[in-house]
Design a protein around this motif. Sequence first.
Motif, PDB file in Angstrom:
ATOM      1  N   ASP A  55     -20.424 -11.149   7.868  1.00 51.09           N
ATOM      2  CA  ASP A  55     -19.334 -10.489   8.610  1.00 51.09           C
ATOM      3  C   ASP A  55     -19.745 -10.654  10.383  1.00 51.09           C
ATOM      4  N   ASP A  56     -18.043 -10.349  10.881  1.00 53.68           N
ATOM      5  CA  ASP A  56     -17.797 -10.852  11.749  1.00 53.68           C
ATOM      6  C   ASP A  56     -18.531  -9.985  12.882  1.00 53.68           C
ATOM      7  N   ALA A  57     -19.786 -10.794  14.121  1.00 51.27           N
ATOM      8  CA  ALA A  57     -20.505 -10.502  15.088  1.00 51.27           C
ATOM      9  C   ALA A  57     -19.617  -9.503  16.519  1.00 51.27           C
ATOM     10  N   TRP A  58     -18.553 -10.345  16.625  1.00 50.32           N
ATOM     11  CA  TRP A  58     -17.882 -10.351  18.073  1.00 50.32           C
ATOM     12  C   TRP A  58     -15.994 -10.917  17.595  1.00 50.32           C
ATOM     13  N   VAL A  59     -15.279  -9.945  18.470  1.00 48.55           N
ATOM     14  CA  VAL A  59     -14.648 -10.744  18.615  1.00 48.55           C
ATOM     15  C   VAL A  59     -13.857 -10.542  20.360  1.00 48.55           C
ATOM     16  N   ILE A  60     -13.705 -12.079  19.801  1.00 49.33           N
ATOM     17  CA  ILE A  60     -13.742 -12.149  21.279  1.00 49.33           C
ATOM     18  C   ILE A  60     -12.185 -12.569  21.564  1.00 49.33           C
ATOM     19  N   PHE A  61     -11.390 -12.210  22.962  1.00 50.89           N
ATOM     20  CA  PHE A  61      -9.925 -12.247  23.282  1.00 50.89           C
ATOM     21  C   PHE A  61     -10.128 -14.065  24.362  1.00 50.89           C
ATOM     22  N   THR A  62      -8.819 -14.444  24.229  1.00 53.74           N
ATOM     23  CA  THR A  62      -9.237 -15.616  24.982  1.00 53.74           C
ATOM     24  C   THR A  62      -7.853 -15.494  25.402  1.00 53.74           C
ATOM     25  N   ALA A  72     -13.010 -13.997  15.889  1.00 52.86           N
ATOM     26  CA  ALA A  72     -13.966 -13.380  15.087  1.00 52.86           C
ATOM     27  C   ALA A  72     -14.865 -14.862  15.256  1.00 52.86           C
ATOM     28  N   VAL A  73     -16.198 -13.951  15.489  1.00 47.61           N
ATOM     29  CA  VAL A  73     -17.488 -14.836  15.856  1.00 47.61           C
ATOM     30  C   VAL A  73     -17.920 -14.444  14.346  1.00 47.61           C
ATOM     31  N   ALA A  74     -18.347 -14.742  13.742  1.00 44.95           N
ATOM     32  CA  ALA A  74     -19.525 -14.181  12.291  1.00 44.95           C
ATOM     33  C   ALA A  74     -20.769 -14.128  12.186  1.00 44.95           C
TER      34      ALA A  74
END
Length: 846
Positions: free
Chosen positions: A168-175, A186-188
């Motif tokens: 599952d994804d832990a966070w979604v950060i935008f660059t 998205a980082v699992a």
Amino acid sequence: MTLTPIQPGQDVLAAGHRAPPARTLVDILLETAARHPSALALEDVDGALNYRDLMRLVTEQAVQLGRSGVRRGDTVGIRIPSGTRELYLSILATLLVGAAYVPVDADDPEERARLVFGEARVVGVIGPRGVFEVRSGIDAELFAERTLAPGDDLALAGTIGAMPTPDDDAWVIFTSGSTGVPKGVAVAHRSAAAFVDAEADLFLRSESIGPADRVLAGLSVAFDASCEEMWLAWRNGACLVSAPRSLVRSGVDLGPWLIKHGVTVVSTVPTLAALWPEESLERVRLLIFGGEACPPELAARLAVRGREVWNTYGPTEATVVACASLLDGRGPVRIGLPLAGWNLAVVDAAGTRVAHGETGELIIGGVGLARYLDAGKDAEKYAPHAQLGWNRAYRSGDLVRYEQEGLVFVGRADDQVKLGGRRIELGEIEAALRALPGVAGAAAVVQRTPAGNQILVGYLAQVEGAVFDRSAANIRLREELPAALVPLLHVVDELPTRTSGKVDRGALPWPLPAAGGEQAEAFSPTAEWLAAGWAAILGVPADGPDADFFAHGGGSLSAAQFVSTIRGRFPDTRVSDIYDYPRIGSLADELDGRAPAAPSAVREVLPVPRRSGLALTLLGVPLHVLVGARWLVYLAAANNLLAGWAGASFAPTISWWWVALGFVIFVTPPGKMVISVVAARLLLRGVAPGNYPRGGSVHLRLWLAEQVALLSDAVSLAGAPWISYYARALGARIGPNADLHSLPPVTGMLEIGEGAAIEPETDLSGYWIDGDVLRIGRVRIGAGATVGSRSALFGGADIGRGAVIEPASAVSGPVPPGERWAGSPAARVGAARGSWPAERPPRGSR
């Protein structure tokens, strides 16, 4: 993944086979909380939370999110002001329920927040005070009734092996995105946990991070390096100490704050660390740089004995950090070798590995690879690499020099740059510039000022006949872009181009000329002096008294540098002054108008009234009867013994019953206690905490009660088994298993929590004379706290649970739980360290 044989020399870049076991961030947090339930986990301006309380609050919020309809696999927006516990509790609660959090800085424009949350398809947003609201257009009642996926039981949230799963994804950060639209990454949990575990095995191997450490939380959670801050603490049982946002922005003032709060671990960008005086890092034993190139002179200055300094590298697309290098202050500043679980390769234009000493593009593989929300972008940037034999590889676009000792960063192969630790695409800036009214063409470039600062400059070519409104342009850009991405604007006649037709960035004017040449004459002497520092920091001269610092490219870091310069002449200048007076003329007027500090007023202390002095003299006579009575008992006993044994006496004998009664009252500890307690209770009846005139009735009554305790020899009770009973009789509240080895106050205004320890010769009186004012206050010592010998606790002292006051300290106010204070006046010197055994030894019997 199938790997082709690695050529000799690049085998040091293969660490994928050493990936830690797969698990989740929730597993890590629960394991730490189980190992260190009483250790401090989070501290902000409202106080500290230990891991037990942290998990309780996080679980409560996770259950509430579940009841609102949030499910495993959802994405939840986070937009809460930095520096607050609600921010971190909301992040952990989101993870606990199995969702991924999508952070947006609270200071970012609304338009960017809508864009990010829309691209991430969040089901709702957690805002200030941790309140969750479903996304507009969703029926909240129907959303809350969503069914759970098979195997997902909200009752199991917070238990090992429950939600979420490693996939599952832990966070979604935008660059930043080259098309003008930010890219969601998205980082699992598998990647995030591997990163956290790999760093735990890398840093401070001889003395690992632990409960005695305090980790600075100073980065925006919209910046992926904030994940490193959080989990450096929560993976190792340390305390995450959240710095107020205003301090982080000031830069220069954050240094002293690090000392005051006992910070021992810092992860930051070199630009910010360069503003701190060396002594501000005296307690820091782990310093991690990332986000931008580290200057060699900074590494040499801060890499000292007793401190590990690391330089790290990693794009958001590869989970925060992909490689790291331990700096010793000598030789080149490297970005190092891969973390355990990451694979790196340096390849040429044909995709083959380069030899030692050659430069090529850095390719990243292994457990840390994230994914783009945009499937097309993901397929492009994470495509298989045939020459390496990797099924999935991230093309970083960064040029590095391969050396077996560690990689050396060279630069970018495209228009992507790093500014203040934030990776940005110049294309995103240029798209916003071209959208401005009357703009025919635009180019964004990062320029370097004489002071060494990087400044983002937007060069604009106008449509013929158009009139450029700088103020309106700045307002529009601030509405569309984060503050760090708003460039300094400069209008040119035309954009220089190469033969290829592309903009020749190297031919753009720098340093920028002033807009006007005669306005400088309008500067006051102070404004002229400010303008010189302004030009060195911003790289552009002030064009008049109305020149605005922020409109000319100033930001939080450059403001901090500007304040450092100003303090050479005006020591009391604060960073907030730059925000309050951004125009150079108004700032100069404000500084000139500040009057010198007013001389301290001479306080006249009046003598004690004559009638009070007379009363003290007269009352002293009967008080000494107490001493005489005790000696009379001794003499009567001696006289009776002489009369009985030798048949002679020096005075008439009295009954042994009267002698025994006198002995019980004036000699035994219970008798001394009764005399002192009765006197104190009668004399101080109705006295409450507050301020009273010196020599007044309250002062006389307090003095008399103290003298009765002194002359009745109640002071001999200190350290004796009777002392706790004596304190309770006076009105003090003493918790079970408290160790009291000093005299309690005769006022009874004392509270000692369970298991607290007060060492001998501690002043607990709770009152003092301030000139001609008597100040009386309560003293509170929390459960498990320790107060060292020869310390003084003034009225109003409130020692928090588990806090430690070092010997010979003076405390007059609150001490937060779990902290260690020392000095006179006492100040924070670190976290309380558990030097005592967890179990108290059995009490001896007498």
